[in-house]
Enzyme design. Sequence first.
Site, PDB file in Angstrom:
ATOM      1  NE  ARG A  33     159.085  10.847  75.237  1.00 43.05           N
ATOM      2  CZ  ARG A  33     158.040  10.897  76.106  1.00 43.05           C
ATOM      3  NH1 ARG A  33     156.798  10.505  75.993  1.00 43.05           N
ATOM      4  NH2 ARG A  33     158.461  11.824  77.588  1.00 43.05           N
ATOM      5  CG  ASP A  53     145.340  14.511  79.061  1.00 47.44           C
ATOM      6  OD1 ASP A  53     146.529  14.650  79.959  1.00 47.44           O
ATOM      7  OD2 ASP A  53     145.816  12.867  78.513  1.00 47.44           O
ATOM      8  CD  GLU A  54     149.660  15.228  76.583  1.00 49.45           C
ATOM      9  OE1 GLU A  54     150.152  16.337  77.371  1.00 49.45           O
ATOM     10  OE2 GLU A  54     149.775  14.232  76.510  1.00 49.45           O
ATOM     11  CD  GLN A 105     156.233  14.958  78.932  1.00 53.82           C
ATOM     12  OE1 GLN A 105     156.462  14.576  78.230  1.00 53.82           O
ATOM     13  NE2 GLN A 105     155.659  14.421  80.167  1.00 53.82           N
ATOM     14  CE  LYS A 128     149.855  12.639  79.946  1.00 52.87           C
ATOM     15  NZ  LYS A 128     148.338  12.041  79.165  1.00 52.87           N
ATOM     16  CB  THR A 129     146.030   7.837  81.105  1.00 42.06           C
ATOM     17  OG1 THR A 129     147.098   8.803  80.275  1.00 42.06           O
ATOM     18  CG2 THR A 129     144.585   7.591  80.541  1.00 42.06           C
TER      19      THR A 129
END
Length: 842
Positions: A650, A245-246, A293, A44-45
């Site tokens: 993770r 973002d997020e 998330q 995503k970044t």
Amino acid sequence: MQQDPDVIARPPEALIGDLNPQQAEAVQYRGPALLIGAGAGSGKTRVLTRRIAWILTQFGAWPSQVLAITFTNKAAAEMRERLESLIGPVASRMWVSTFHSACVRILRRDGERIGLKSGFTIYDTADCERLIKLIANDFNFDVKRYTPRSILARISDYKNNLTSAREMLAQHAPDFKPGQRGYRVGRIGNPEELYAVVYAEYQHRLAAANAVDFDDLIVRTVELLRACPDVAEYYHRKFRYILVDEYQDTNHAQYVLIRELAGVDSGEHADMGAVGAGRVGPAWITVVGDSDQSIYAFRGADIRNIQDFEQDFPNAKTIMLEQNYRSTQTILDAANAVIAHNEGRKPKRLWTAAGAGEQITAYAADTAQLEAHWIAAQIKRLHTDDGVRYSDIAVMYRANAQSRSLEEGLIQARVPYQLIGGTKFYERREVKDALAYLQAIVNPADDINMRRILNVPKRGLGARAESQVTLHAQQIGGTFWDGVAHADQIEGMTARTLNPLMRFAQMMQELREFAQEHDAKPSQIVAEVLERSGLLEELKKSQDPQDQSRVENLSQLQSVAAEYEQNTPDATLAGFLETTALVADSDQLPDESQDSGKVTLMTLHTAKGLEYPIVFLTGMEQGTFPHARAMEDTSELSEERRLAYVGITRAKRHLFVTRAAVRAQWGRSAEMMPSQFLDEIPADLIDWKRKEAGMERMRSGWRANASHDFGAHGGWDDDEFDAPSSFGGSSYGSRSSYGSGASYGSRSTYGSGVRGSAAHAGKVTTRRAPVRQPAQPASSLKADNHLRIEDFAVGDKVTHDKFGLGTVVDAQDKGRNSVLTVDFGSSGVKRLMLRVAPIEKL
């Protein structure tokens, strides 16, 4: 199409040539509202930074027209670095920051319009707590019942929901005026009045000091934009492209801030002939996030912001990023299977081109301590035999209280580790306070610990009393304790100070005598100290949710004392304190030069956004993970399941999941059911090294009359590991007693060397284990209503003593611990352990 000459003009192929089709579509999308549903590890970044570069080079936007928002300074710095590599040094001048940093810039420029001078101070948590304490003194309310932290948490909730102090006063205390003296608050049965008054007074004093707290940065910016149309117009024109973002972690105030900055509700029409957002009309909004998330509801995050994005922003487009570049397909299949049990989510299935990879390794230990030893042994094997760097391994857990046994296991195995997102167990404030009492009992000459506990918990002995005692001790040439013991000789000391000093001295003398009489039972001494000192009572009375975890930490301290005395023939209080000092002392860790790094220990909430080649997901038990609070609340359970999804994803190469059949709380053992999340992972993805703990295997063997086959299905035979020969040193115990299934974890012998002896084990096994423990797993209850799971089917009607009439929506046969899920209408959907549920089938 004009373009900033400082922006490096990259051709389209340079920005999208190495992206997958969905990523490329997201980068190039031309429209007013875009939601990028970015699954874990989906890049995503990269997509977000490439989209910014695309906006600048292909839409002709200027860097000053772009506002990019994220949640941490670290993430903002990473985004800025990536942008600099794409568009050049001009990226350093862009608005790429956190929500709060952006709001500071806005308020510094225009805050005077709402009475906030540009030199305003930003209060940190300690400043805010100090201010609440001053208000408490002036309004004379009980700070033990209404702690500054709990009041600040309530005020934060108000602000996150954009509920003003004026609104709260109008509803609960209309006769109060901020700044008013002599107002009495805290009317019995009406705590909302107190919260409203303190909130209003708190804001009044912040304003008088030209100060804001952290939440105010968002709230006052929204206030500015709403109160001053010309300021709002300035930012509507300035920011034509807003990227967040997020987005799943945003609260209501942040959601409103985005809409205000973008001018979504301004009613202004866009320039239909513009290449991009143009110069008028609402800004174009891009949000990146993953509803699977969303794990910060306890901080005010509202998952509806991302779930309802398409309804909130007209003509919105959603693009899902499902290709994962982090994990193996086995890990992703496990995550997909678990999260699929959450209802109301947008369908998404992660996949990777990296291949299946290794199976998930699972292990069921008898106790939390043996779980930690097995984990430490596996880490040691991975490092020694497979060449895995310690820094490539992470151990994750649901609650901070779980770290104690894990830390001890790693230290005993001489595995270096670092604790992220919290202090080490024995360095936590409440644990250090309890240990300070014990140290002062053993060594009255220890001035440091004696002074630490003088006013902990608060007993009216502040800085003045401490200085008077210190001066007197110096005059008589004695220790601080000598000064306390002879406080009646201090000239000029008032009765108000002398009386609590003498009570403290008497309490310490009685605790010292108790310790001498029970020196071989440190767990009983710990219990006595926690009760007599008031440490435990203060935390239990607190309304601060954080204090519940502190209570759990104190229960862990009593449990470790019980473990020590069980495994040490000549146990003493001084010996116990030596073992705790060994665990807490970082100098006992192996020389870092022997290893490439350290194993990382952290909570699952802290792990968000991180990744490791090897991950151990621990404590997979009902009541631990998912947390006990989630057992009868479907929304809490959904959040716990999202947390499990975060934990699983993770891992990059190899995931380990572990559980303990028995965990200790308040010095006693409690049976733990396997986590339902383990059941939700397809069986073919898991390689069980040991599927059942010792007692579970014996029960299975008895039921099947097949004890000769005890090694089958992952029993004791081929998966055992070498537990350490001692708990904390050569005299700390032996494997024969430490790992013994016959005594370890037994309710009659836990914390006692004499079976069934109430005289020796009373406080450990009963006194410190009240019936109403909020985190007590239902599996530990002995009650049995003799209902059978096979008598219930989906659709059956039942009645519950508390929740009333309900409909069975699921029935899970787990033997003695079978679970019914029942929809009680207005009372919600509840998960009930059948044998203890007060229900009747209709």
